[in-house]
Scaffold this active site. Sequence first.
Site, PDB file in Angstrom:
ATOM      1  N   GLU A 243       0.038  -1.171   5.715  1.00  0.00           N
ATOM      2  CA  GLU A 243       1.111  -0.693   6.593  1.00  0.00           C
ATOM      3  C   GLU A 243       0.975   0.801   6.860  1.00  0.00           C
ATOM      4  O   GLU A 243       1.271   1.270   7.967  1.00  0.00           O
ATOM      5  CB  GLU A 243       2.478  -0.990   5.956  1.00  0.00           C
ATOM      6  CG  GLU A 243       3.666  -0.750   6.888  1.00  0.00           C
ATOM      7  CD  GLU A 243       4.158   0.694   6.892  1.00  0.00           C
ATOM      8  OE1 GLU A 243       4.912   1.070   7.815  1.00  0.00           O
ATOM      9  OE2 GLU A 243       3.784   1.463   5.970  1.00  0.00           O
TER      10      GLU A 243
ATOM     11  N   ASP B  70       0.827  -1.200   0.000  1.00  0.00           N
ATOM     12  CA  ASP B  70       0.000   0.000   0.000  1.00  0.00           C
ATOM     13  C   ASP B  70       0.864   1.253   0.000  1.00  0.00           C
ATOM     14  O   ASP B  70       2.048   1.222   0.346  1.00  0.00           O
ATOM     15  CB  ASP B  70      -0.953   0.004   1.199  1.00  0.00           C
ATOM     16  CG  ASP B  70      -0.218   0.026   2.536  1.00  0.00           C
ATOM     17  OD1 ASP B  70       0.812  -0.665   2.662  1.00  0.00           O
ATOM     18  OD2 ASP B  70      -0.666   0.735   3.461  1.00  0.00           O
TER      19      ASP B  70
END
Length: 440
Positions: free
Chosen positions: A153, A89
């Site tokens: 994350e 991400d």
Amino acid sequence: MSAPPASPAPAEEVVRICRDLLRIDTTNTGDPLTCAGERVAAEYVAAELAEVGLDSTIVESAPGRANVVARIPGTDPARGALLVHGHLDVVPADATEWSVPPFAGEVRDGYLWGRGAIDMKDFDAMMLAVVRDWQRTGTRPPRDIVLTFTADEEAGGRYGAHHLVQERPDLFDGCTEAIGEVGGFSYTVSDDLRLYLIETAEKGINWLRLHTRGRPGHGSMVHDDNAVTALCEAVARVGRHQFPIVVTPTVRDFLAEVSDLLGIAFDPDTPELTIAKLGPIANIIGATIRNTANPTRLQAGYKENVIPGRASATIDCRVLPGQEAQFLTELRQIVGPDVEIEHVERQPAIETSFDGALVDAMAAALRWADPGARVVPYMLSGGTDAKAFQQLGIRCFGFAPLRLPADLNFSALFHGIDERVPIDGLQFGVHVLDRFLRQS
């Protein structure tokens, strides 16, 4: 700069793979309803592994939020496995602020541009390029390697690393050590000396919300009990407050080593004098000598002429190892007794020592690729998925090798505009990672 000689496949593939990943929009807004692309990226990773005969497991933590884990058997199954992890991400990017479209994966001026280029699709690409080459050539590492590509994350890892640790710890059976972001990048001291910073510690995360209450009413009246006013006063006090200097062992070791190499005096009582001379990495190191609390969001009201009865603010707090209780006490004194503090996310600081065979292997791989390399430990001012994996008893390091141009402001690229990675630095990194994993 040029990458050291090696087989052409990883050096060529790392650029292609990184470019492919940058073109997959995996924006993590922090809201599961508006996040994008993590499942698409996970399927891309799984396909790249499957193409060379490596099976993987996709673990979906929520619709569209997916993680990938694969294990490569080593020649000595009795040894502890090494976890190599990266997240898929990225934080949002406003295209109007960028020189290039943030999800175009454009190559320009020797750099590969795009959101995630250094945070951290570059390392994801290195991981894939190395193991794809191994699969083609029949290479086996000395011990099991567990590759992990996570979601979420950038919002604390609830749908990523923390989900895996809580729901699928079996995937990490036997893992004793780990490498991931942010470390292994270079800081140029001179033409023949570069420091490579290895992350051995990172500050803790405390994401807090401040809430104030007041008497609602008409915006045209005089009000001495305004929730917005009270909130703004508290937020301003937090934003302007400077927490006291605390030099932890990791930071002390780093500053002492750097001071010696730069030929400057180091006084632990005035570390800022040394940090001011560190150029592009001063921002990262400067944030590790004290706790920090930065206001990031405000929320209040629903109409221009209505004074709301409640106002809220989000504070991004990063706390040094061993400082959490003291920090929260100090923060309470700053905001005052009438402000409610809500804990949104809490992940403790982590720290390990700078020694052992794994550290030796990092140093050896870097010296092989760059004779001017010297490794030093440092503390990351932010947080990584290591906070989740260390809960399994895994010793975590930041080691995602990159050789950087001396004038590149590396720290400014994290979550900044025009994020980019030097192509020769990316190729340098894949060679170092290959060498390191073969000897770890």
